[in-house]
Design an enzyme around this catalytic site. Structure first.
Site, PDB file in Angstrom:
ATOM      1  N   GLU A   1      -6.714  39.589 -31.503  1.00  0.00           N
ATOM      2  CA  GLU A   1      -6.825  39.900 -30.082  1.00  0.00           C
ATOM      3  C   GLU A   1      -8.248  39.700 -29.591  1.00  0.00           C
ATOM      4  O   GLU A   1      -9.200  40.036 -30.292  1.00  0.00           O
ATOM      5  CB  GLU A   1      -6.479  41.380 -29.815  1.00  0.00           C
ATOM      6  CG  GLU A   1      -5.068  41.791 -30.073  1.00  0.00           C
ATOM      7  CD  GLU A   1      -4.866  43.274 -29.761  1.00  0.00           C
ATOM      8  OE1 GLU A   1      -5.608  43.836 -28.940  1.00  0.00           O
ATOM      9  OE2 GLU A   1      -3.965  43.874 -30.363  1.00  0.00           O
TER      10      GLU A   1
ATOM     11  N   GLU B   1      -3.397  48.539 -34.828  1.00  0.00           N
ATOM     12  CA  GLU B   1      -4.676  49.250 -34.885  1.00  0.00           C
ATOM     13  C   GLU B   1      -4.540  50.650 -35.481  1.00  0.00           C
ATOM     14  O   GLU B   1      -4.838  51.653 -34.824  1.00  0.00           O
ATOM     15  CB  GLU B   1      -5.325  49.301 -33.502  1.00  0.00           C
ATOM     16  CG  GLU B   1      -5.709  47.926 -33.002  1.00  0.00           C
ATOM     17  CD  GLU B   1      -6.570  47.937 -31.745  1.00  0.00           C
ATOM     18  OE1 GLU B   1      -6.530  48.930 -30.990  1.00  0.00           O
ATOM     19  OE2 GLU B   1      -7.289  46.944 -31.522  1.00  0.00           O
TER      20      GLU B   1
HETATM   21  C1  GLA Z   1      -6.114  47.011 -28.464  1.00  0.00           C
HETATM   22  C2  GLA Z   1      -4.629  47.059 -28.702  1.00  0.00           C
HETATM   23  C3  GLA Z   1      -3.826  46.376 -27.646  1.00  0.00           C
HETATM   24  C4  GLA Z   1      -4.419  46.610 -26.283  1.00  0.00           C
HETATM   25  C5  GLA Z   1      -5.860  46.168 -26.271  1.00  0.00           C
HETATM   26  C6  GLA Z   1      -6.524  46.306 -24.924  1.00  0.00           C
HETATM   27  O1  GLA Z   1      -6.771  46.059 -29.177  1.00  0.00           O
HETATM   28  O2  GLA Z   1      -4.239  46.589 -29.966  1.00  0.00           O
HETATM   29  O3  GLA Z   1      -2.514  46.891 -27.710  1.00  0.00           O
HETATM   30  O4  GLA Z   1      -4.342  47.955 -25.974  1.00  0.00           O
HETATM   31  O5  GLA Z   1      -6.572  46.967 -27.169  1.00  0.00           O
HETATM   32  O6  GLA Z   1      -7.883  46.004 -24.993  1.00  0.00           O
END
Ligand code: GLA
Ligand code: ZN
Length: 674
Positions: free
Chosen positions: A311, A151
Site C-alpha cells: 500500500e 496490519e
Molecule cells: C492502512 C490500512 C488500509 C487503510 C490505509 C489508509 O495501511 O491497511 O486499510 O486504512 O491504512 O492509509
C-alpha cells in the site's frame, strides 16, 4: 521473489473494495484499471461481516461474483482473509474477542484490528474463515498470494492474555526462581511465589506515564510482555497460515507490515512469511533517507532481499494532522524509490475512494468525481505505462551492500523502557544518524538483525547497542578479529537480554573489543551541549556524553568542555585484523557524514555513484544486469556526470561516459550499466 516465480513483471494495482459499490460501478472500475495498466487487485480485506453472518453460515455469493468478474477482466488477485476486523455478532456472542486496553478498560465492538490475540473465539473463527476461503477459491489461477488479516498490531491486557502470559513465562524460564532472578524481583520485594501471582504489566500494575512517555517500574517483565504480545499475534497469523497452506501449498502467503512498527518483532515474523509486503505512508516532512530506511528494514528481514509495496496512497492520506497532497511527480518518485530499495510490486490504497466513514477523504486511483481526467489518475496511468514497459528489467534485483546496520526489536523495547539516563534517547534516532550518513553518500546499506551473518560486510554499525545479548559479543569479536570494521555508540554493551546490567564496567562484554571503560554518562538537556573537534572541525556533543578511560584504544577526539574536558569522546581500537570504533556521544549530521566518509574510504566501501545533493543513487542487480536508480528528491534541475556507458531504461536512451544527464525536479532515471 515476492509474488512468485511465474510473475515476470512489476505488478501494479492496489486494494479494491467493490463490495462497497453497486455492480454497475464495477464495469467502470475495470475500464479505468485497464486504462491505468493496473494488473493486480487486493480483494476482501474487510469483509468478515458479509462472509460470515453467524457461527455456522458462510456466504460467498458476492465474493464469487467479484472473483469471477476480476478474473474475466484479466486481473491478478492478492486475496485477503478478512480477519482484520471481527463481525458485530461475534463481539456480542463471544465477548472474549474484545480487547482490554492498558488501563484495564474492556473495549466494546468498534474500530478494527480489534481482536484479542488470545481469544478462543478469534483463534477458532479466524483460521476457519481462512480455510473456507482457500477451499472455495483454490482453483483460481489468478490468485498470486494470500494476504492474512491486515496490519496486525496493538496489544491486549485481558484475562485470557494474562493466563497465556503465565504459560509463556513457564516455557521461557522453567522455574519461578529463574523468572524472579530474571526480573530482579528482590528489588522492592516483588518476589513471585506462584505463577498465578504474575499479572500483566500495564497501567494498573507496573506502568505509569511520565514526561509524556509510557514507563515501567520493572523492565524485565515489561520486556517479556512485549515479546509475548508479538508472539501471541504471530500465533494468530500462523493459525491462518497453516489453515491456508494445507489447501493451497503453492500460493505464497504474506501479511502487510508497517516498517518500523514497534509492537511486533518483524525479524521474528519474517521467518513465518513466504514474502514480505508492507505499507509505506511517509509523513509529508519525512526525509528521503527515512523513507529509504524503512524500505531497507523491510527488505532486510527476509532472505529474498525484496518485498511487495502493498500500500501507498496515490495522493493523500486522511489520518495525518495535515494531509498534504503528494506533489506532481512525487508518487512516481516514491514508487521508484521503493523499487530501488527492493519493491517487486507497486500497489495503492485504494482503487476507488469510499463515500462514507473515516477514509472518505483518503486518496484513491479513482476519486469521488469518478473521472479519468484528474491529475492523480493521469499520474497513476503514466507510471503504469512505464512499469509495463520495464517488464522484468530489475525484478528480483539484489542490493549490493557492503555496509550493515544492526536493528534489534528487543533492544528497541529495552532502550525506550530504560528509566534513565535520558528521555531523549530514541533507538531509531541513533540508527537514523548513521543510516542518513550512508544514504547521503549513496552507500547501499542492509539493515540486519542479531541472527544475521556479519562476515560478508566491510563495515557493521550497531548504534546504541544497549542490550548486548549473550553470545552477540562473540559474534562481533570474531567479525572484528577477522578484519571487519565495527562501530558502536554511547550507552552500548550495558545489559543482557533480560535487561540486567553486565557488571564489571561499561560497555560490558564489548570492553575488550573496544578497548575502553566507560565510567559515567552525562545526560544533557535539550539546550545544552559539549563539543569536540574531529579532523579540524568543531562538532556538538549532545544528549548523552559517555565519560571513559582508554584500555588499549586510541583516542580520536576529546571533550572540550566541563569537568570531563580532555577525556576521550571518540575512540578507535585495533583488534585482531580489524578496527572497533566507539562514538561516545550524539552529534550532528555534518559530523556523521564526515566520520562515515572517512570510514567508508578506509574500508574501501563501494558508492553507487557521485550525485549532487538531493539526488539519490541506489542499485539493484539481477541476471539482466546492474541497475542504478537516480532519484531527484529536489524540485530543481540537476546534472549528473556519467562515469560509465549506460542505457536509461525508461526512455531507452544511451548515455556515454563523460556526458552529463540533466534531470528535472522529482525525476527518475534507471541506468543499466553497459
Ligand atoms: C492502512 C490500512 C488500509 C487503510 C490505509 C489508509 O495501511 O491497511 O486499510 O486504512 O491504512 O492509509
Ligand atoms: Zn486479550
Amino acid at each position: 521473489m515476492g509474488y512468485g516465480k511465474n510473475i515476470r513483471q512489476i505488478l501494479y494495482g492496489g486494494d479494491y473494495n467493490p463490495e462497497q459499490w453497486p455492480e454497475e460501478v464495477w464495469a467502470e472500475d475495470m475500464r479505468m484499471m485497464k486504462e491505468a495498466h493496473i494488473n493486480i487487485v487486493t480483494l476482501n480485506v474487510f469483509s468478515w461481516a458479509a462472509l460470515q453472518p453467524d457461527e455456522n453460515t458462510y456466504n460467498f455469493e458476492k465474493l464469487d461474483r467479484i472473483m469471477e468478474y476480476v478474473r474475466e477482466n484479466g486481473l491478478k488477485v492478492c486475496l485477503a482473509t478478512s480477519t482484520g476486523a471481527h463481525p458485530a455478532w461475534m463481539a456480542r456472542k463471544h465477548p472474549d474477542i474484545l480487547r482490554t486496553d492498558m488501563n484495564g478498560i474492556k473495549r466494546k465492538f468498534g474500530g478494527r484490528h480489534n481482536s484479542c490475540p488470545n481469544s478462543p473465539a478469534y483463534r477458532k473463527y479466524a483460521p476457519r474463515l481462512a480455510a473456507e476461503l482457500a477451499k472455495r477459491y483454490k482453483d483460481y489461477d489468478n490468485i498470486v498470494a494470500w494476504h492474512i488479516s491486515n496490519e496486525f498490531g496493538g496489544e491486549c491486557y485481558c484475562e485470557n492474555c494474562e493466563r497465556a502470559f503465565r504459560e509463556w513465562l513457564k516455557k521461557e524460564y522453567g522455574t519461578i526462581e529463574a523468572m524472579n532472578k530474571s526480573f530482579n524481583t528482590d528489588f522492592w520485594g516483588h518476589t513471585f511465589y506462584d505463577w498465578d501471582d504474575v499479572v500483566l504489566p500495564d497501567n494498573r500494575t507496573e506502568h505509569f506515564n511520565a514526561f509524556g512517555i509510557d514507563r515501567t517500574m520493572f523492565q524485565g517483565i515489561s520486556l517479556d510482555y512485549r515479546r509475548f504480545n508479538s508472539d501471541s499475534i504471530l500465533e494468530c497469523y500462523e493459525l491462518e497460515y497453516d489453515a491456508i497452506k494445507n489447501i493451497t501449498p503453492d500460493i505464497p502467503i504474506t501479511t502487510n507490515l508497517m516498517g518500523f512498527y514497534k509492537p511486533l518483532d518483524y525479524q521474528k515474523w519474517a521467518q513465518q512469511m513466504d514474502f514480505i509486503s508492507w505499507d509505506s505512508y511517509p509523513a509529508p516532512d519525512d526525509e528521503p533517507a527515512v523513507v529509504a530506511m524503512n524500505h531497507d528494514l523491510m527488505r532486510g528481514i527476509h532472505d529474498q532481499d525484496s518485498f511487495v509495496l502493498m500500500e501507498q496512497t496515490p495522493s493523500v492520506t486522511n489520518w495525518q494532522p495535515y494531509n498534504r497532497l503528494k506533489r506532481p511527480g512525487e508518487m512516481r518518485l516514491l514508487s521508484y524509490q521503493a523499487a530501488a530499495h527492493g519493491a517487486d510490486a507497486i500497489q495503492f490504497f485504494q482503487i476507488r475512494r469510499t463515500v462514507g466513514a473515516c477514509e472518505k477523504y483518503h486518496g484513491a486511483v479513482i476519486d469521488h468525481a469518478g473521472r479519468n481526467d484528474t491529475r492523480v489518475f493521469r499520474e497513476v496511468k503514466e507510471l503504469g505505462t512505464e512499469l509495463e514497459k520495464l517488464g522484468d528489467t530489475f525484478l528480483e534485483g539484489r542490493t549490493p551492500s557492503e555496509v550493515a546496520i544492526l536493528y534489534d526489536w528487543d533492544n528497541w523495547w529495552a532502550v525506550e523502557y530504560s528509566a534513565g539516563p535520558s528521555v531523549r534517547m530514541k533507538y531509531m534516532d541513533a540508527v537514523k544518524d548513521y543510516y542518513t550518513a550512508a544514504f547521503e553518500q549513496n552507500v547501499p546499506v542492509d539493515i540486519i538483525g542479531v541472527e544475521d551473518d556479519l562476515s560478508k560486510y566491510k563495515v557493521v554499525i550497531a548504534p546504541l547497542l544497549y542490550m548486548t545479548k549473550t553470545g552477540y559479543d562473540e559474534k562481533i569479536r570474531s567479525y572484528v578479529r577477522n578484519g571487519g570494521t565495527f562501530i558502536t555508540t554511547y550507552f552500548s554493551g550495558i545489559v543482557n537480554e533480560h535487561d540486567l546490567v553486565t557488571p564489571g564496567g561499561y560497555p560490558g562484554n564489548l570492553r575488550d573489543i573496544l578497548g575502553i571503560w566507560v565510567e559515567e554518562q552525562d545526560a544533557l538537556p535539550e539546550n545544552e551541549s559539549n563539543l569536540f573537534f574531529y579532523e579540524n572541525a568543531e562538532y556538538p556533543a549532545e544528549m548523552l556524553c559517555d565519560i571513559m578511560h582508554l584500555e588499549g584504544a586510541e583516542s580520536v577526539s576529546c571533550y572540550e568542555e566541563d569537568f570531563y574536558r580532555g577525556t576521550p569522546v571518540i575512540t578507535k581500537n585495533r583488534f585482531g585484523e580489524g578496527t572497533a570504533w566507539y562514538i561516545g556521544t550524539r552529534s550532528d549530521r555534518k559530523f556523521y557524514h564526515r566520520l562515515m566518509a572517512d570510514i567508508f574510504r578506509d574500508s574501501d566501501v563501494h558508492h553507487v555513484m557521485q550525485t549532487p545533493d538531493g539526488v539519490e543513487a541506489s542499485e539493484r542487480d539481477n541476471e539482466n544486469g546492474k541497475f542504478i536508480f537516480l532519484l531527484n528528491h529536489t524540485n530543481e534541475e540537476k546534472d549528473i556526470l556519467m562515469v560509465d556507458n549506460y542505457t536509461e531504461m525508461i526512455t531507452g536512451r544511451g548515455i556515454k561516459t563523460g556526458e552529463s544527464l540533466r534531470m528535472n525536479g522529482k525525476d527518475v532515471a534507471i541506468l543499466k550499466v553497459e
